[in-house]
Design an enzyme around this catalytic site. Structure first.
Site, short mmCIF file in Angstrom:
data_model
loop_
_atom_site.label_atom_id
_atom_site.label_comp_id
_atom_site.label_asym_id
_atom_site.label_seq_id
_atom_site.Cartn_x
_atom_site.Cartn_y
_atom_site.Cartn_z
N SER A 167 0.86 -1.19 0.00
CA SER A 167 0.00 0.00 0.00
C SER A 167 0.89 1.24 0.00
O SER A 167 2.08 1.16 0.32
CB SER A 167 -0.87 -0.02 1.26
OG SER A 167 -1.43 1.25 1.47
N TYR A 180 -1.79 -0.62 10.33
CA TYR A 180 -1.90 -0.93 8.90
C TYR A 180 -0.64 -0.45 8.16
O TYR A 180 -0.09 -1.16 7.31
CB TYR A 180 -3.16 -0.27 8.33
CG TYR A 180 -3.48 -0.62 6.90
CD1 TYR A 180 -3.77 -1.93 6.53
CD2 TYR A 180 -3.52 0.36 5.91
CE1 TYR A 180 -4.07 -2.26 5.20
CE2 TYR A 180 -3.83 0.04 4.59
CZ TYR A 180 -4.11 -1.26 4.25
OH TYR A 180 -4.41 -1.58 2.94
P1 NAD Z 1 -11.80 -5.96 0.74
O1 NAD Z 1 -12.17 -5.80 2.18
O2 NAD Z 1 -12.79 -5.65 -0.31
O3 NAD Z 1 -11.24 -7.43 0.49
C1 NAD Z 1 -10.51 -8.13 1.42
C2 NAD Z 1 -10.97 -9.58 1.37
O4 NAD Z 1 -10.16 -10.34 2.27
C3 NAD Z 1 -12.43 -9.77 1.84
O5 NAD Z 1 -13.17 -10.49 0.88
C4 NAD Z 1 -12.32 -10.52 3.15
O6 NAD Z 1 -13.39 -11.42 3.39
C5 NAD Z 1 -11.00 -11.26 2.94
N1 NAD Z 1 -10.39 -11.65 4.21
C6 NAD Z 1 -10.36 -10.95 5.37
N2 NAD Z 1 -9.75 -11.66 6.31
C7 NAD Z 1 -9.39 -12.86 5.75
C8 NAD Z 1 -8.74 -14.01 6.23
N3 NAD Z 1 -8.33 -14.11 7.51
N4 NAD Z 1 -8.53 -15.04 5.38
C9 NAD Z 1 -8.95 -14.96 4.09
N5 NAD Z 1 -9.58 -13.89 3.58
C10 NAD Z 1 -9.79 -12.84 4.40
O7 NAD Z 1 -10.48 -5.07 0.58
P2 NAD Z 1 -9.74 -4.56 -0.71
O8 NAD Z 1 -9.77 -3.10 -0.68
O9 NAD Z 1 -10.18 -5.29 -1.92
O10 NAD Z 1 -8.22 -4.95 -0.32
C11 NAD Z 1 -7.50 -5.97 -0.94
C12 NAD Z 1 -6.03 -5.78 -0.61
O11 NAD Z 1 -5.57 -4.52 -1.13
C13 NAD Z 1 -5.75 -5.71 0.90
O12 NAD Z 1 -4.51 -6.32 1.15
C14 NAD Z 1 -5.67 -4.23 1.16
O13 NAD Z 1 -4.93 -3.96 2.32
C15 NAD Z 1 -4.98 -3.76 -0.10
N6 NAD Z 1 -5.08 -2.35 -0.40
C16 NAD Z 1 -6.29 -1.73 -0.58
C17 NAD Z 1 -6.32 -0.38 -0.91
C18 NAD Z 1 -7.61 0.34 -1.15
O14 NAD Z 1 -7.58 1.54 -1.48
N7 NAD Z 1 -8.72 -0.32 -1.02
C19 NAD Z 1 -5.14 0.34 -1.03
C20 NAD Z 1 -3.93 -0.31 -0.83
C21 NAD Z 1 -3.92 -1.66 -0.53
#
Ligand code: NAD
Length: 283
Positions: A167, A180
């Protein structure tokens, strides 16, 4: 002319994607199907993994797509998912470590402590340790464990790759979210460490660092109840030279590139996908 899929070299290969029921990784999973890969979607929310798999199966009948329950913090659940995966495909070639996220319990209300001015806002001293543990484990341990469970197969066959999801806050921490930020920073460090550890095996390890994309995990920080930009949301837009949030689709190209033969000599990198955020000093 050589087709793009031949250049990518991903056709017929299998990727395991964790957190694949979520916004970002369900789209990355779709992108992998688009270039001819079989995709195994893993999520702690089994219904969402199966639902996303059903959507992709219908859209891409030529590849193998399945959805499974797996908790990235539980080795046994990952091993049991692996057993089931290997009844659908003969080998696992790639891992996308997508499960991750933040928690309100590990988020301060105050950006900084300003004595006498914002004493009513929660700050570092109000953070709950279990929130801290949860966020750190989910992002860091949740990347390590699937890599241990699925990575050995890659090493044994001497090919394939791993894509971690970092991130923006891994480079410079964002205010309010210390757990985070630290956890994602550990992903960058681990990506480099593992890339070196695996460098002579034929298995590459890289990461993407998404900038700001509106999703369930961060919506509460970016918009108020009326849907207007919060002060923080506005700061993000001001700090992003392209002047907007990213579109989830914009994460696909770099992800595919890092798994593909197009990046054959690339390992241990973390590529920002951020509209210029990390390049901009704000002045
Ligand atoms: P999201 O919450 O839509 O998806 C995360 C998924 O992980 C969910 O479906 C959830 O059920 C699953 N999950 C949670 N705990 C779990 C576990 N213990 N085992 C298996 N699955 C599990 O989030 P997102 O925004 O799609 O994020 C995806 C990745 O991208 C993450 O690593 C997040 O930190 C990263 N990220 C997101 C952003 C953003 O702007 N949204 C920015 C940088 C990084």
């Amino acid at each position: 002319m050589i087709s793009t899929n031949v250049l990518l070299g991903l056709e017929g290969k299998t990727a395991v994607v964790t957190g694949a029921g979520g916004i970002i990784c369900s789209r990355i999973a779709e992108g992998l199907c688009e270039v001819g890969m079989n995709v195994m979607l893993l999520d702690i929310d089994e219904a969402r993994a199966i639902e996303q798999a059903a959507i992709l199966k219908e859209k891409f009948p030529e590849v193998i797509v399945e959805g499974f329950f797996a908790n990235v913090l539980d080795k046994r659940s990952l091993e049991s998912a692996k057993k089931r995966i290997l009844s659908f495909v003969s080998a696992i070639d790639f891992i996308v470590n997508g499960a991750g996220g933040n928690s309100p319990k590990a988020t301060t209300q105050a950006e900084e402590i300003i004595p006498g001015v914002n004493d009513e806002l929660t700050n570092f001293f109000d953070l709950e340790m279990d929130g801290f543990d949860h966020v750190f484990n989910l992002n860091f341990k949740g990347t390590i464990l699937p890599t241990m469970v699925f990575g050995k197969d890659l090493i044994e066959r001497g090919e394939g790759g791993i894509l971690n999801i970092s991130s923006m806050n891994a480079f410079r921490p964002l205010t309010k979210i210390p757990a985070y930020s630290a956890a994602k920073s550990s992903i960058n460090n681990f990506t480099q460490w593992l890339a070196v550890h695996f460098a002579k095996t034929g298995v590459r390890v890289n990461a993407i660092a998404p900038g700001f994309f509106v999703t369930t995990q961060n919506k509460f920080l970016l918009f108020d109840e009326k849907g207007n930009n919060t002060e923080r949301g506005q700061k993000i837009i001001n700090g992003t030279p392209m002047g907007r949030y990213g579109e989830i689709d914009e994460l696909v190209g770099t992800s595919v590139y890092l798994l593909s033969d197009m990046s054959k000599f690339v390992t241990g990198v973390v590529i920002p996908i951020d509209g210029g955020f990390s390049a901009y000093s704000g002045v």
